[in-house]
Design an enzyme around this catalytic site. Structure first.
Site, mmCIF file in Angstrom:
data_model
loop_
_atom_site.group_PDB
_atom_site.id
_atom_site.type_symbol
_atom_site.label_atom_id
_atom_site.label_comp_id
_atom_site.label_asym_id
_atom_site.label_seq_id
_atom_site.Cartn_x
_atom_site.Cartn_y
_atom_site.Cartn_z
ATOM 1 N N LEU A 81 79.950 65.637 20.593
ATOM 2 C CA LEU A 81 79.929 67.240 20.166
ATOM 3 C C LEU A 81 78.622 67.655 21.191
ATOM 4 O O LEU A 81 77.478 67.991 20.766
ATOM 5 C CB LEU A 81 79.369 67.742 18.877
ATOM 6 N N HIS A 82 79.041 68.153 22.416
ATOM 7 C CA HIS A 82 78.207 68.398 23.518
ATOM 8 C C HIS A 82 77.618 69.805 23.115
ATOM 9 O O HIS A 82 76.338 69.791 23.152
ATOM 10 C CB HIS A 82 78.901 68.825 24.661
ATOM 11 N N ASP A 83 78.465 70.903 23.201
ATOM 12 C CA ASP A 83 77.528 72.385 23.015
ATOM 13 C C ASP A 83 76.998 72.546 21.896
ATOM 14 O O ASP A 83 75.722 73.176 21.988
ATOM 15 C CB ASP A 83 78.812 73.370 23.227
#
Ligand code: BDR
Ligand code: CA
Length: 313
Positions: free
Chosen positions: A242-244
């Site tokens: 879950l980058h952002d």
């Protein structure tokens, strides 16, 4: 303490959607002044639509959404539909959003909002290619003293890229924009793959999101189930990174993260390594640090925060 004024610049995007929900769920800490959209994961007409979809899901049509640049500065757009689906928000059956875009261009919104603000008061949160933010800086350098921090998702300091062996998607999409931002002299905090690849949606974490119940949980579960399949295949990981949302979680709970100040440059020429973020981890160049590179996360704490905030929506 007063809520921190932020602008999220995004290209939703499945993980962008979770980042937006996290911000919508946190009005006590974050004063979300507006959402600016850029071409990235999918073309601009879809990223701005998707931002409005997520805004409607959170019942926050009071937050303006602006459309920005339809392509990177110098390079053609290479979207990431294989990850986020054709719509950019695959995995759930969305209603068309009824509230329209705000009038005006995203770059002008960033410029006008910053110029009207106190010195070092606005936090910019770019979680897509940096085109809008770089153009705002070029159009009106007078915004620089107004910016408290640019906390961005992009790059990879110490590990391989995810779109080429050297480069991460957001920086690779518009390396020239990234260079303008990295050379801006503003306080920068980078959430690259070094940290985001530790924030994996394991089956237990997915179950905790599913167990919240209700429309938001259903939508997030649908999106992340679609999103995960790509990373499970590619990395053999138990889920997707879950980058952002890391950027928004950092604003809410900075103690979940750790990193190091160093000089980061962006490769803009080489065919092989264009878009690479070259981080001088050991200070070998003698150049002053221009960026805090985040490389540590309390991943369980991060997912606990996400679950706790999604419950509030
Ligand atoms: C970044 O690229 C996009 O696909 C994601 O939304 C994230 O911003 C990760 O490399
Ligand atoms: Ca993104």
């Amino acid at each position: 303490m007063a809520a921190r004024p932020i602008i999220i610049d995004c290209d939703p995007g499945l993980d962008d959607a979770v980042a937006l929900l996290l911000a919508f769920a946190s009005p006590e800490e974050l004063d979300l002044l507006g959402i600016t959209c850029v071409a990235g994961n999918v073309p601009l007409d879809r990223t701005e639509r998707n931002a409005r979809i997520i805004r409607a899901l959170a019942w926050r049509d009071d937050v303006p959404v602006y459309a920005g640049c339809p392509r990177p500065m110098l390079r053609p757009l290479h979207a990431a539909e294989r990850v986020h689906g054709k719509s950019g928000l695959d995995g759930y059956d969305w209603d068309e959003p009824s509230a329209p875009l705000a009038d005006g261009h995203a770059v002008d919104f960033i410029v006008d909002t910053c110029l009207a603000a106190d010195d070092r008061s606005i936090t910019l949160c770019p979680i897509g290619p940096l085109t809008n933010v770089a153009l705002a800086i070029v159009k009106e350098p007078g915004i620089l003293p107004k910016i408290a921090e640019i906390a961005f998702m992009g790059g990879a300091a110490t590990i391989p890229g995810n779109v080429t062996p050297a480069a991460e998607f957001n920086i690779h999409a518009d390396p020239h924009a990234a260079r303008i931002v990295l050379e801006s002299g503003v306080k920068l905090t980078m959430f690259g793959l070094d940290v985001t690849h530790q924030a994996i949606t394991t089956p237990d974490r997915m179950a905790a999101i599913r167990d919240i119940g209700g429309p938001i949980s259903e939508a997030v579960t649908g999106m992340l189930t679609f999103y995960d399949r790509h990373d499970i295949e590619r990395y053999g990981a138990p889920g997707g990174p879950l980058h952002d949302p890391c950027v928004i979680a950092y604003l809410l709970q900075p103690d979940l993260f750790g990193g190091k100040d160093c000089h980061v440059a962006v490769e803009t020429e080489s065919e092989t390594t264009i878009g690479q973020t070259v981080a001088d981890w050991w200070g070998v160049t003698g150049k002053d640090a221009n960026c805090r590179v985040i490389n540590r996360i309390d991943a369980d704490g991060f997912y606990a925060l996400i679950v706790e905030r999604l419950k509030r929506l």
